[in-house]
Design a protein around this motif. Structure first.
Motif, PDB file in Angstrom:
ATOM      1  N   ASN A 157       4.399  -9.015 -25.655  1.00  0.00           N
ATOM      2  CA  ASN A 157       5.584  -8.343 -25.142  1.00  0.00           C
ATOM      3  C   ASN A 157       5.252  -7.424 -23.969  1.00  0.00           C
ATOM      4  OD1 ASN A 157       7.427  -9.309 -27.240  1.00  0.00           O
ATOM      5  ND2 ASN A 157       6.300  -7.961 -28.625  1.00  0.00           N
ATOM      6  N   VAL A 158       4.020  -6.937 -23.924  1.00  0.00           N
ATOM      7  CA  VAL A 158       3.634  -5.902 -22.967  1.00  0.00           C
ATOM      8  C   VAL A 158       2.486  -6.348 -22.063  1.00  0.00           C
ATOM      9  CG1 VAL A 158       2.648  -3.587 -22.757  1.00  0.00           C
ATOM     10  CG2 VAL A 158       4.421  -4.052 -24.476  1.00  0.00           C
ATOM     11  N   TYR A 159       1.468  -6.938 -22.645  1.00  0.00           N
ATOM     12  CA  TYR A 159       0.267  -7.333 -21.910  1.00  0.00           C
ATOM     13  C   TYR A 159       0.627  -8.207 -20.691  1.00  0.00           C
ATOM     14  CZ  TYR A 159      -4.466  -9.103 -21.200  1.00  0.00           C
ATOM     15  OH  TYR A 159      -5.676  -9.419 -20.669  1.00  0.00           O
ATOM     16  N   PRO A 160       0.020  -7.968 -19.525  1.00  0.00           N
ATOM     17  CA  PRO A 160      -1.156  -7.144 -19.246  1.00  0.00           C
ATOM     18  C   PRO A 160      -0.882  -5.689 -18.894  1.00  0.00           C
ATOM     19  CG  PRO A 160      -0.601  -8.405 -17.313  1.00  0.00           C
ATOM     20  CD  PRO A 160       0.393  -8.799 -18.374  1.00  0.00           C
ATOM     21  N   SER A 161       0.349  -5.207 -19.066  1.00  0.00           N
ATOM     22  CA  SER A 161       0.600  -3.787 -18.836  1.00  0.00           C
ATOM     23  C   SER A 161      -0.095  -2.969 -19.919  1.00  0.00           C
ATOM     24  CB  SER A 161       2.108  -3.512 -18.850  1.00  0.00           C
ATOM     25  OG  SER A 161       2.758  -4.197 -17.800  1.00  0.00           O
ATOM     26  N   SER A 162      -0.270  -1.694 -19.670  1.00  0.00           N
ATOM     27  CA  SER A 162      -0.888  -0.818 -20.652  1.00  0.00           C
ATOM     28  C   SER A 162      -0.097   0.470 -20.754  1.00  0.00           C
ATOM     29  CB  SER A 162      -2.339  -0.512 -20.266  1.00  0.00           C
ATOM     30  OG  SER A 162      -2.394   0.159 -19.027  1.00  0.00           O
ATOM     31  N   GLY A 163      -0.238   1.156 -21.871  1.00  0.00           N
ATOM     32  CA  GLY A 163       0.490   2.389 -22.097  1.00  0.00           C
ATOM     33  C   GLY A 163       1.189   2.369 -23.444  1.00  0.00           C
ATOM     34  N   ASP A 164       2.028   3.347 -23.672  1.00  0.00           N
ATOM     35  CA  ASP A 164       2.745   3.515 -24.931  1.00  0.00           C
ATOM     36  C   ASP A 164       4.075   2.766 -24.855  1.00  0.00           C
ATOM     37  OD1 ASP A 164       3.997   4.340 -27.227  1.00  0.00           O
ATOM     38  OD2 ASP A 164       3.416   6.439 -27.026  1.00  0.00           O
ATOM     39  N   PHE A 165       4.168   1.652 -25.585  1.00  0.00           N
ATOM     40  CA  PHE A 165       5.376   0.821 -25.567  1.00  0.00           C
ATOM     41  C   PHE A 165       5.868   0.594 -26.998  1.00  0.00           C
ATOM     42  CE2 PHE A 165       3.386  -0.223 -21.551  1.00  0.00           C
ATOM     43  CZ  PHE A 165       4.461  -0.348 -20.669  1.00  0.00           C
ATOM     44  N   THR A 166       7.182   0.642 -27.173  1.00  0.00           N
ATOM     45  CA  THR A 166       7.758   0.454 -28.508  1.00  0.00           C
ATOM     46  C   THR A 166       7.627  -0.979 -28.997  1.00  0.00           C
ATOM     47  OG1 THR A 166       9.956  -0.021 -27.585  1.00  0.00           O
ATOM     48  CG2 THR A 166       9.443   2.283 -28.080  1.00  0.00           C
ATOM     49  N   GLN A 167       7.366  -1.937 -28.090  1.00  0.00           N
ATOM     50  CA  GLN A 167       7.311  -3.354 -28.479  1.00  0.00           C
ATOM     51  C   GLN A 167       5.958  -3.759 -29.060  1.00  0.00           C
ATOM     52  OE1 GLN A 167       8.076  -2.108 -25.461  1.00  0.00           O
ATOM     53  NE2 GLN A 167       9.687  -3.285 -24.428  1.00  0.00           N
ATOM     54  N   THR A 168       5.071  -2.806 -29.300  1.00  0.00           N
ATOM     55  CA  THR A 168       3.743  -3.114 -29.820  1.00  0.00           C
ATOM     56  C   THR A 168       3.629  -2.748 -31.296  1.00  0.00           C
ATOM     57  OG1 THR A 168       2.937  -0.937 -29.115  1.00  0.00           O
ATOM     58  CG2 THR A 168       2.664  -2.779 -27.571  1.00  0.00           C
ATOM     59  N   ALA A 169       2.504  -3.147 -31.890  1.00  0.00           N
ATOM     60  CA  ALA A 169       2.211  -2.813 -33.288  1.00  0.00           C
ATOM     61  C   ALA A 169       1.324  -1.576 -33.323  1.00  0.00           C
ATOM     62  CB  ALA A 169       1.508  -3.981 -33.969  1.00  0.00           C
ATOM     63  N   VAL A 170       1.741  -0.581 -34.110  1.00  0.00           N
ATOM     64  CA  VAL A 170       1.027   0.694 -34.174  1.00  0.00           C
ATOM     65  C   VAL A 170       0.843   1.076 -35.640  1.00  0.00           C
ATOM     66  CG1 VAL A 170       0.996   3.102 -33.406  1.00  0.00           C
ATOM     67  CG2 VAL A 170       2.172   1.372 -32.032  1.00  0.00           C
ATOM     68  N   PHE A 171      -0.360   1.494 -35.997  1.00  0.00           N
ATOM     69  CA  PHE A 171      -0.612   1.950 -37.359  1.00  0.00           C
ATOM     70  C   PHE A 171      -0.175   3.399 -37.511  1.00  0.00           C
ATOM     71  CE2 PHE A 171      -3.428  -1.695 -36.962  1.00  0.00           C
ATOM     72  CZ  PHE A 171      -3.195  -2.357 -38.163  1.00  0.00           C
ATOM     73  N   ARG A 172      -0.147   3.869 -38.736  1.00  0.00           N
ATOM     74  CA  ARG A 172       0.493   5.144 -39.044  1.00  0.00           C
ATOM     75  C   ARG A 172      -0.284   6.364 -38.551  1.00  0.00           C
ATOM     76  NH1 ARG A 172       2.469   9.107 -39.248  1.00  0.00           N
ATOM     77  NH2 ARG A 172       3.639  10.223 -40.819  1.00  0.00           N
ATOM     78  N   THR A 173      -1.612   6.300 -38.500  1.00  0.00           N
ATOM     79  CA  THR A 173      -2.400   7.490 -38.189  1.00  0.00           C
ATOM     80  C   THR A 173      -3.353   7.235 -37.023  1.00  0.00           C
ATOM     81  OG1 THR A 173      -4.188   6.917 -39.721  1.00  0.00           O
ATOM     82  CG2 THR A 173      -2.335   8.150 -40.627  1.00  0.00           C
ATOM     83  N   PHE A 232      -6.527  20.160 -28.745  1.00  0.00           N
ATOM     84  CA  PHE A 232      -6.350  18.800 -28.237  1.00  0.00           C
ATOM     85  C   PHE A 232      -4.863  18.600 -27.948  1.00  0.00           C
ATOM     86  CE2 PHE A 232     -10.404  18.488 -30.307  1.00  0.00           C
ATOM     87  CZ  PHE A 232     -11.117  17.580 -29.545  1.00  0.00           C
ATOM     88  N   ILE A 233      -4.514  18.548 -26.686  1.00  0.00           N
ATOM     89  CA  ILE A 233      -3.117  18.385 -26.287  1.00  0.00           C
ATOM     90  C   ILE A 233      -2.901  16.926 -25.916  1.00  0.00           C
ATOM     91  CG2 ILE A 233      -1.316  19.135 -24.705  1.00  0.00           C
ATOM     92  CD1 ILE A 233      -2.803  21.767 -24.382  1.00  0.00           C
ATOM     93  N   LYS A 234      -2.022  16.256 -26.662  1.00  0.00           N
ATOM     94  CA  LYS A 234      -1.786  14.824 -26.477  1.00  0.00           C
ATOM     95  C   LYS A 234      -0.570  14.609 -25.577  1.00  0.00           C
ATOM     96  CE  LYS A 234      -5.065  14.070 -29.424  1.00  0.00           C
ATOM     97  NZ  LYS A 234      -6.387  13.607 -28.964  1.00  0.00           N
ATOM     98  N   LYS A 235      -0.749  13.770 -24.592  1.00  0.00           N
ATOM     99  CA  LYS A 235       0.336  13.437 -23.674  1.00  0.00           C
ATOM    100  C   LYS A 235       0.302  11.935 -23.445  1.00  0.00           C
ATOM    101  CE  LYS A 235       3.586  14.222 -20.532  1.00  0.00           C
ATOM    102  NZ  LYS A 235       4.952  14.646 -20.898  1.00  0.00           N
ATOM    103  N   SER A 236       1.168  11.208 -24.124  1.00  0.00           N
ATOM    104  CA  SER A 236       1.209   9.758 -24.003  1.00  0.00           C
ATOM    105  C   SER A 236       1.849   9.359 -22.678  1.00  0.00           C
ATOM    106  CB  SER A 236       1.994   9.158 -25.170  1.00  0.00           C
ATOM    107  OG  SER A 236       1.851   7.768 -25.210  1.00  0.00           O
ATOM    108  N   PHE A 237       1.658   8.080 -22.307  1.00  0.00           N
ATOM    109  CA  PHE A 237       2.232   7.604 -21.045  1.00  0.00           C
ATOM    110  C   PHE A 237       2.642   6.150 -21.180  1.00  0.00           C
ATOM    111  CE2 PHE A 237      -2.122   6.172 -20.716  1.00  0.00           C
ATOM    112  CZ  PHE A 237      -2.026   4.944 -20.090  1.00  0.00           C
ATOM    113  N   THR A 238       3.528   5.737 -20.326  1.00  0.00           N
ATOM    114  CA  THR A 238       3.939   4.339 -20.208  1.00  0.00           C
ATOM    115  C   THR A 238       3.756   3.923 -18.757  1.00  0.00           C
ATOM    116  OG1 THR A 238       5.573   4.563 -21.965  1.00  0.00           O
ATOM    117  CG2 THR A 238       5.822   2.704 -20.466  1.00  0.00           C
ATOM    118  N   GLN A 239       2.958   2.885 -18.557  1.00  0.00           N
ATOM    119  CA  GLN A 239       2.652   2.445 -17.191  1.00  0.00           C
ATOM    120  C   GLN A 239       3.727   1.515 -16.672  1.00  0.00           C
ATOM    121  OE1 GLN A 239      -0.741  -0.318 -16.311  1.00  0.00           O
ATOM    122  NE2 GLN A 239      -1.650   1.580 -15.535  1.00  0.00           N
TER     123      GLN A 239
END
Length: 592
Positions: A82-98, A585-592
């Motif tokens: 759904n996303v590849y070859p783009s990179s970043g934080d996308f809702t169309q991917t699979a993400v584990f809980r932690t 540790f300050i987390k700042k996600s991004f979407t490319q």
């Protein structure tokens, strides 16, 4: 004679030599199988590689997303990218809980089991089905954000629990299992798709790949050679005839307790090996004191009814038992599990059963009857347990920890549990979609669970400010609260301000994806929750850099701050805050 014929002769001889070489090492069954394959009509030539994406997600242990959505769920691994070859934080991917080690540093963290093999570091898994069974040549995992969490790739054969696992992947498979360790990463890993490469027919020469059989999960390659892996667990524990030596050397001079202490550092397969050496060490290896804490999760693919039966006499004093991931696909039956607990459940204090899909109502009934001293019960992702079965848990009044993440527990059963289990200190109700009125649940917690220290309401769909008020008033010992993705909470009602004022002991607060969190809420946290260590306000548009500075100056122990997708907190602000507060540790996600 045409020059073509000598070339054909050479190729024929080469092919003949390959078969001869293979015949020296192959078993009769392997040779017969190859002859059968060669005699059939080939749909594709041997050297044609099939490339296919996952057809279906069969099972998984956790995911970031909702049970009623596709965003950030494991189901996104089915099909093409759904996303590849783009990179970043996308809702169309699979993400584990932690991610990271943050969950191991909060009040709800559980003590690890000893004797876990150093080679076993998996925390989560996902199983994928493909259309065509193939002899695998490669698996490509399309990781689009924070790669590196996959620690193991397992291939499932036609008989998933065969007692004779091959030393290499030399069988056709259409089921691939990925195991991950998210603690290795600084943030959530995101997977877009999985590609299986393989050929339809087994090559003449053995196919070497980096994958292993799902059953080949022992700790080293010598286990198959010496017959000492978990596949021989049953035989080894049943050994009763051992050679008796006139003396036991220096072991005769060692105190019994010292030998027990030495053996306590061995894994279960190591105990199996040692038990075969002599009667003295056999007695030590079978001593119930060696099995006070027992984790069988690293050997999940090999544990079955017979294994539990042979372990019964050694587990009569067991207090901690981890059967997470075990027993699926019929390996453990309800009767086998019940027999084990009837013998070994009386002293049980902690029982881990995460992803135990063999569990049903009878199993929960047996647990509550046979384990009167139980204090911790983990049923995470046991999604096959029917809703009415959870009523039995209310009989265990000594419970201090209950994990019901991704289960079908319903409201009536949960109210009964809360009413009778007043000693609860840690409760996880994340992604429990069958609870209709979380305000009523929160009210019962406030009235009955005064000792509650951690509460996970991740993706709770209908709690409001009324439930939060009851919870904050009645559970003032709370140190950890997860309200991530709770869409019905609005800052304008004063619910977050109320939390900050009533819960001064808070160390972890997740308000993930609540768009209404504002400066007032952050300033109240800074003024009242000075012990705060972890804060997640991902997605809010109403928090300014100024309020974050107040928070960081006031909460000296703060170590994690997630401001991803906070529109007022850009990269420049993050860099500035990092410079001024280097321990956070300050987390700042991004979407490319």
């Amino acid at each position: 004679m045409s020059p073509v014929f000598p070339m054909l002769t050479v190729l024929s001889m080469f092919y003949y030599m390959c078969l001869r070489r293979r015949a020296r090492t192959a078993t009769r069954g392997e040779m017969n199988s190859r002859r059968a394959i060669e005699s059939n009509t080939r749909a594709l030539p041997i050297n044609v590689e099939i490339v296919q994406y996952a057809k279906e997600v069969l099972d998984f242990s956790s995911h970031y997303g909702s049970e009623n959505s596709m965003s950030y769920t494991m189901w996104n691994l089915a099909g093409i990218p759904n996303v590849y070859p783009s990179s970043g934080d996308f809702t169309q991917t699979a993400v584990f809980r932690t991610y990271g080690t943050w969950w191991d540093r909060c009040p709800s963290a559980r003590l690890p089991f000893k004797r876990t093999p150093p080679t076993f570091c998996s925390q989560d898994y996902v199983e994928l089905a493909f259309e065509e069974p193939v002899y695998p040549t490669a698996v490509h995992i399309l990781e689009t954000y924070h790669p590196g969490a996959v620690v193991r790739i397992l291939a499932c054969s036609a008989n998933p629990y065969s007692q004779n696992p091959p030393a290499e992947v030399n069988f056709p498979t259409n089921l691939i299992r990925l195991e991950v360790n998210s603690s290795l990463l600084d943030y959530y890993t995101e997977l877009d798709a999985v590609v299986l490469h393989g050929v339809k027919e087994r090559p003449v020469l053995s196919l070497k790949t980096s994958m292993i059989d799902m059953n080949d999960i022992d700790e080293d390659e010598d286990e198959e050679k010496y017959g000492c892996g978990m596949d021989t667990l049953n035989k080894q524990f049943s050994i009763v005839t051992l050679r008796e030596w006139p003396t036991n050397g220096y072991f005769d001079k060692l105190p019994y307790e010292l030998i027990q202490l030495i053996l306590s550092h061995l894994t279960v397969p190591d105990l199996c090996r040692l038990a075969q050496t002599c009667k003295l060490l056999y007695q030590h290896c079978c001593d119930p004191l060696q099995y006070i804490h027992l984790s069988l999760q690293p050997y999940w693919a090999r544990i079955n009814d017979t294994s539990l039966e042979y372990l019964q006499s050694r587990c009569t004093l067991i207090q901690w038992l981890n059967l997470s991931w075990t027993g699926n696909r019929g390996a453990i039956s309800v009767s086998g599990f019940s027999r084990f607990l009837k013998v070994c459940g009386s002293e049980l204090v902690r029982l881990e059963l995460s992803c135990g899909h063999f569990l049903n109502e009878t199993c929960l009934e047996v647990i509550t009857e046979m384990c009167p001293n139980l204090q911790e019960l983990n049923l995470s992702s046991c999604d096959k347990i029917p809703p009415q079965a959870f009523n039995h848990i209310a009989k265990v009044g000594s419970l201090k920890r209950l994990i019901l993440y991704r289960t079908k527990v319903e409201q009536t059963a949960l109210l009964s549990i809360l009413n009778f289990c007043s000693e609860l200190q840690h409760l996880s109700l994340g992604s429990c979609v069958m609870i209709e009125d979380y305000d009523l649940i929160a009210s019962m917690m406030g009235a009955k669970c005064k000792k509650l220290r951690s509460l996970d309401l991740w993706r709770c769909k209908n709690i409001t400010e009324n439930g939060i008020a009851e919870l904050a008033s009645g559970c003032q010992l709370l140190e950890e609260l997860d309200l991530g993705w709770c869409p019905t909470l609005q800052s304008s009602t004063g619910c977050f301000t109320n939390l900050a004022r009533k819960l001064p002991n808070l160390q972890k607060l997740f308000l993930t994806a609540n768009r209404s969190v504002c400066d007032t809420d952050i300033e109240e946290l800074a003024a009242n929750c000075t012990r705060l260590r972890q804060l997640d306000i991902l997605g809010t548009r109403m928090v300014s850099p100024a309020s974050l500075r107040k928070l960081l100056e006031s909460c000296k122990d703060l170590s994690l701050l997630d401001v991803s997708f906070c529109s007022q907190i850009d990269n420049r602000v993050v860099l500035e805050l990092n410079a001024n507060f280097p321990n956070v540790f300050i987390k700042k996600s991004f979407t490319q």
